[in-house]
Design a protein around this motif. Structure first.
Motif, short mmCIF file in Angstrom:
data_model
loop_
_atom_site.label_atom_id
_atom_site.label_comp_id
_atom_site.label_asym_id
_atom_site.label_seq_id
_atom_site.Cartn_x
_atom_site.Cartn_y
_atom_site.Cartn_z
N SER A 1 0.79 -1.23 0.00
CA SER A 1 0.00 0.00 0.00
C SER A 1 0.82 1.28 0.00
N GLN A 2 2.09 1.19 0.36
CA GLN A 2 2.86 2.42 0.51
C GLN A 2 4.07 2.45 -0.41
N ALA B 1 16.77 18.77 -0.19
CA ALA B 1 16.36 17.41 0.19
C ALA B 1 14.87 17.32 -0.07
N ASP B 2 14.43 16.22 -0.63
CA ASP B 2 13.01 16.11 -0.92
C ASP B 2 12.51 14.71 -0.62
N PHE B 3 11.21 14.61 -0.39
CA PHE B 3 10.62 13.29 -0.22
C PHE B 3 9.19 13.32 -0.72
N VAL B 4 8.74 12.17 -1.14
CA VAL B 4 7.32 12.02 -1.46
C VAL B 4 6.91 10.63 -0.97
N TYR B 5 5.74 10.58 -0.35
CA TYR B 5 5.24 9.33 0.22
C TYR B 5 3.80 9.18 -0.23
N LYS B 6 3.45 7.99 -0.70
CA LYS B 6 2.08 7.78 -1.14
C LYS B 6 1.49 6.54 -0.48
N TYR B 7 0.23 6.67 -0.14
CA TYR B 7 -0.47 5.53 0.44
C TYR B 7 -1.77 5.34 -0.33
N ALA B 8 -2.01 4.13 -0.79
CA ALA B 8 -3.30 3.78 -1.39
C ALA B 8 -3.64 2.39 -0.90
N PRO B 9 -4.87 2.16 -0.40
CA PRO B 9 -5.21 0.82 0.09
C PRO B 9 -4.96 -0.23 -1.01
N ASN B 10 -4.19 -1.23 -0.71
CA ASN B 10 -3.78 -2.28 -1.66
C ASN B 10 -3.03 -1.74 -2.86
N GLY B 11 -2.57 -0.51 -2.76
CA GLY B 11 -1.86 0.08 -3.89
C GLY B 11 -2.76 0.46 -5.05
N ASN B 12 -4.07 0.50 -4.78
CA ASN B 12 -5.02 0.82 -5.85
C ASN B 12 -5.45 2.28 -5.72
N LYS C 1 -1.20 11.39 -0.36
CA LYS C 1 0.13 11.71 -0.84
C LYS C 1 0.71 12.81 0.04
N LEU C 2 1.90 12.60 0.51
CA LEU C 2 2.59 13.61 1.33
C LEU C 2 3.91 13.93 0.65
N GLN C 3 4.17 15.21 0.53
CA GLN C 3 5.33 15.62 -0.24
C GLN C 3 5.96 16.84 0.41
N GLY C 4 7.27 16.85 0.47
CA GLY C 4 7.94 18.00 1.06
C GLY C 4 9.31 18.21 0.46
N GLU C 5 9.74 19.45 0.44
CA GLU C 5 11.08 19.76 -0.09
C GLU C 5 11.70 20.86 0.76
N TYR C 6 12.98 20.75 0.92
CA TYR C 6 13.73 21.77 1.65
C TYR C 6 14.90 22.20 0.78
N TRP D 1 11.18 25.88 2.67
CA TRP D 1 10.62 24.53 2.56
C TRP D 1 9.12 24.60 2.38
N TYR D 2 8.57 23.51 1.96
CA TYR D 2 7.12 23.39 1.94
C TYR D 2 6.76 21.95 2.25
N LEU D 3 5.54 21.78 2.73
CA LEU D 3 5.02 20.45 3.01
C LEU D 3 3.59 20.43 2.49
N GLN D 4 3.26 19.46 1.72
CA GLN D 4 1.90 19.42 1.20
C GLN D 4 1.35 18.01 1.21
N SER D 5 0.03 17.92 1.33
CA SER D 5 -0.60 16.61 1.29
C SER D 5 -1.83 16.69 0.41
N VAL D 6 -2.10 15.61 -0.26
CA VAL D 6 -3.28 15.52 -1.11
C VAL D 6 -3.99 14.23 -0.75
N TYR D 7 -5.31 14.31 -0.62
CA TYR D 7 -6.07 13.13 -0.25
C TYR D 7 -7.21 12.97 -1.24
N GLN D 8 -7.22 11.86 -1.93
CA GLN D 8 -8.38 11.54 -2.78
C GLN D 8 -9.34 10.77 -1.91
#
Lengths: 304, 463
Positions: free
Chosen positions: B272-273, B314-325, B332-337, B369-376
């Protein structure tokens, strides 16, 4: 800061060199979908190492070129995907990011399953007003066992070409599989005889090959257009249509959203059958044989 | 069906019967009517039978048609069905239509980032009212077995066409290597390589505005990347370029004036992640880099910076979807510095008539920096939240320019809230609210309603 970055870079390099020592003997197969992964395992046995990019619970249209997929594509000797634009959103990106010459289209390490079979539902009108249509026709080809057999033949040919040393072993495995598969197909056809002519409603056009093979009738889709999620307006129209022209059941694949089917099921008073769609779609569908066994059983149960 | 024809016939009979009762019926009339009814009945029955036969025939044909086609058509025949002639090798073309309605409480043209150089640079966060945003034409195809070519043109509301990207890319260097050359979005950071129509918010993070070119940092150059033969993604790469855009200065110089190195690490955690983390660094040596500013009287002046600029991120992006679907719901969580260091000379007011033209030493160490999240939260619907912040850090300006540069001690910030609705994969309607505190003592409340349409060749689902 600069020094920190340099240290990190060298640390990463050291880590990589440590991991580079991979076993070189087994053929690395990157399958885009679970059905092809299990087919490759079935036909390759211990001569191949197979990984599947997606699972039965994922909608293959909506997959992203994830870092892990890029990394796995980089190490593949053979890429086995459905093709026919099913993976159009992510496969081209994987190919261009992989830095892997062997798996590019036209190379022996690139095999499109859909190229071995004739496609249904080739659109007459190629226009997005018709939804997310696939120019080459319906790409969900694996639910017709004859197609699986054909893809199996193409895959065996590719195995023997890529790994000539084990060619005999591949041929023997293929002969055994094809025989067993042919017998199973006949058994399924006999079992599924009562399903002939049964009218159904599907969620997406991903079961068309199964329905054609079993002689079932596909009355309508819950999606107003391919790839466009069901709308209440469309579902109401469907309900009215079903009153004029009744269907026996609603079919949906394990990865699709259950809500629309449940809504219609309740109002039209017909059962919803959740098919595994591919290997891993439910607990029973552990391999290709079980996938067909289970799908047919579920359809027969719903008919009673 | 039979039953239906019977019903129809009796209905007719009933109607006729009623009308007949109204009259005084004679025997001859009755006989006539009876024959008429019989004729009608026979006619209908014949027609219904014909229709039934036709329906049955069609059903049979529909059942048969597909398997027959499948068996007689060898796959090779399908390939030959493709269009031939000159058009056969046309590249894939895709178009993005992008436009917005903007409501800004403060005059967008006067937008600035207080405490940071360059504070203005002709940058505007949007346009009041209805306007076209960056619309795009992308053309791509394989050149030959070894290379692929891409051209991306962008059109803005002022009718300017610009070459966003125009590059070749190696297809099969093998061993995990790939080479890119031409003009392309640099691999610095995470969002920099993503085109604006695929961003999760209408506009770029503040730190991109303050340190990079405002939207995407592109350069004319070469990029070499190497992918390690590992289970997880380990990608290392570097770029050289002319440093044509800010923070570079498009120098008249042989060799290269900008260089980038980057490293990415990514993979999955279960089904999922998934994630990607990255480090990157851009180094450029601008020469007389022109900087728009205003003087204490509010009039436009142009400054120039010569020296060295290093931006490390430095940057990161993390995504979560149940069963990867991700088709139903995902997060989605994303941040950059980024941290910028500049050192060199800054010349103040170099162009205006009677220019002051005073030069002084100039060095900074600033970050953002910024930090952002998106939720479908359901298919087709997404919501997002972003927080931006810049840290003024240290700024050392030589005594001659200390008063000229109004580098106030202020840490700009912005909060944005976004909702979008995606009726299909190719359509997006977005509503964004932002409270922008880029300028000291000024809060700009922004509302943007945006549409994005994608036409033509299917776009790529970039991670």
């Amino acid at each position: 800061m600069n020094n920190n970055i340099k240290t990190l870079f060298s640390a990463a390099l050291v880590a990589i060199i440590g991991v580079t020592a991979l076993p070189a003997n087994a053929l690395n197969v990157f399958a885009c979908e679970p059905e092809w992964a299990v087919l490759a395992q079935e036909l390759g046995g211990d001569k191949v190492k197979v990984t599947s990019a997606t699972t039965a619970l994922q909608d293959v249209h909506h997959v992203e070129a994830r870092p892990s997929l890029i990394a796995r594509a980089r190490n593949a000797d053979l890429l086995l995907c459905t093709g026919a634009e099913l993976e159009i959103g992510w496969l081209p990106l994987l190919l261009s990011q992989s830095g892997n010459k062997q798996i590019q289209p036209g190379q022996p390490g690139y095999l499109e399953a859909a190229a071995s079979v004739a496609k249904m539902e080739v659109p007459q009108l190629l226009d997005r007003s018709q939804g997310d249509v696939h120019p080459a026709g319906n790409p969900h080809i694996h639910l017709d066992p004859q197609n699986v057999a054909k893809v199996g033949e193409a895959l065996t040919a590719r195995f023997t070409q890529l790994d000539t040393a084990n060619a005999e072993a591949y041929k023997m495995r293929a002969a055994a599989f094809q025989k067993k598969w042919h017998e199973a197909t006949q058994k399924w056809e006999a079992q599924a005889a009562p399903l002939k002519g049964v009218a159904v409603v599907v969620y997406h056009k991903d079961l068309s090959y199964l329905l054609r093979w079993l002689g079932m009738r596909d009355l309508a889709s819950l999606e107003p257009k391919p790839g466009v999620p069901p709308t209440t307006g469309h579902l109401s129209e469907l309900l009215a249509k079903l009153q004029r022209e009744p269907a026996k059941m609603i079919l949906r694949s394990a990865y699709s959203d259950p809500k629309a089917a449940a809504w219609l099921s309740e109002r039209a008073r017909i059962p919803t059958v959740t098919l595994p769609y591919t290997v891993g779609g439910n607990e029973q569908a552990k391999d290709l044989f079980a996938l067909f066994d289970d799908s047919i059983q579920r359809l027969l149960t719903a008919l009673k | 069906m039979r039953l239906k024809s019977g019903v129809v016939a009796s209905l007719f009979a009933a109607i006729l019967g009623i009308s007949l009762n109204a009259q005084a019926a004679s025997d001859t009339e009755l006989a006539e009517v009876r024959t008429q009814i019989r004729q009608l009945k026979e006619g209908y029955e014949a027609q219904i039978k014909a229709l039934e036969q036709r329906l049955q025939g069609l059903e049979m044909a529909a059942l048969k048609a597909e398997p027959v086609a499948a068996k007689t058509e060898p796959p090779s025949e399908q390939a030959t069905a493709r269009a031939g002639g000159e058009g056969a090798f046309n590249p894939a073309i895709s178009i993005v239509l992008n436009g917005a309605y903007g409501n800004f409480s403060k005059y967008p043209y006067r937008y600035a980032i207080s405490g940071f150089v360059p504070p203005h640079n002709g940058f505007s966060p949007g346009t009041r009212g209805l306007s076209l945003r960056e619309s795009e034409l992308a053309i791509a195809a394989n050149v030959d077995p070894d290379f692929r070519g891409n051209l991306l043109l962008s059109f803005d509301s002022a009718n300017a066409v610009s070459v966003e990207e125009a590059y070749f890319q190696s297809i099969g260097l093998g061993n995990g290597f790939s080479l890119k050359g031409g003009r392309f979005f640099s691999a610095i950071g995470y969002q920099n390589e993503i085109h604006s129509h695929a961003w999760d918010f209408v506009d770029a993070p503040l730190v991109y505005r303050a340190f990079l070119s405002g939207e995407n940092y592109a350069d004319d150059g070469l990029q070499l990347k190497w992918l390690a033969p590992t289970e997880n993604l380990i990608e290392l790469g570097g770029e050289i370029g002319r440093g044509k855009d800010r923070p570079g200065s498009n120098r008249n110089k042989n060799g290269s004036a900008a260089g980038t190195v980057f490293a990415h690490l990514g993979g999955d955690i279960g089904e999922s992640q998934s994630y990607r983390v990255g480090l990157s660094m851009l180094r450029t040596s601008p020469h007389d880099a022109s900087i728009n500013d205003v003087n204490s009287a509010g009039a436009d002046v142009t400054n120039a910076f010569t020296g060295k600029t290093t931006i490390a991120g430095a940057d990161f992006v993390y995504k979560y979807a149940p069963n990867g679907n991700a088709a139903h719901t995902y997060f989605k969580l994303q941040g950059e510095y980024f941290r910028r260091r500049e050192s060199g000379t800054l010349a103040y007011d170099t162009t205006s008539p009677g220019a002051a033209n005073t030069a002084s030493s100039y060095s900074t160490a600033q970050s953002g920096w910024y930090l952002q999240s998106v939720y479908q939260f359901m298919p087709q619907w997404r919501a997002g939240l972003r927080f931006d912040r810049l840290d003024r850090g240290t700024v050392n300006v030589g005594i001659t320019n200390l008063a000229n540069l109004q580098l106030v001690d202020y840490n700009p910030s912005r909060t944005s809230l976004m909702f979008d609705y995606n009726p299909s994969e190719f359509t997006r309607f977005r509503l964004q609210f932002a409270q922008d505190k880029s300028r000291q003592n000024i809060t700009d409340n922004q509302i943007v309603l945006q549409y994005i349409f994608s036409l033509g060749a299917h776009g790529a689902h970039k991670f």
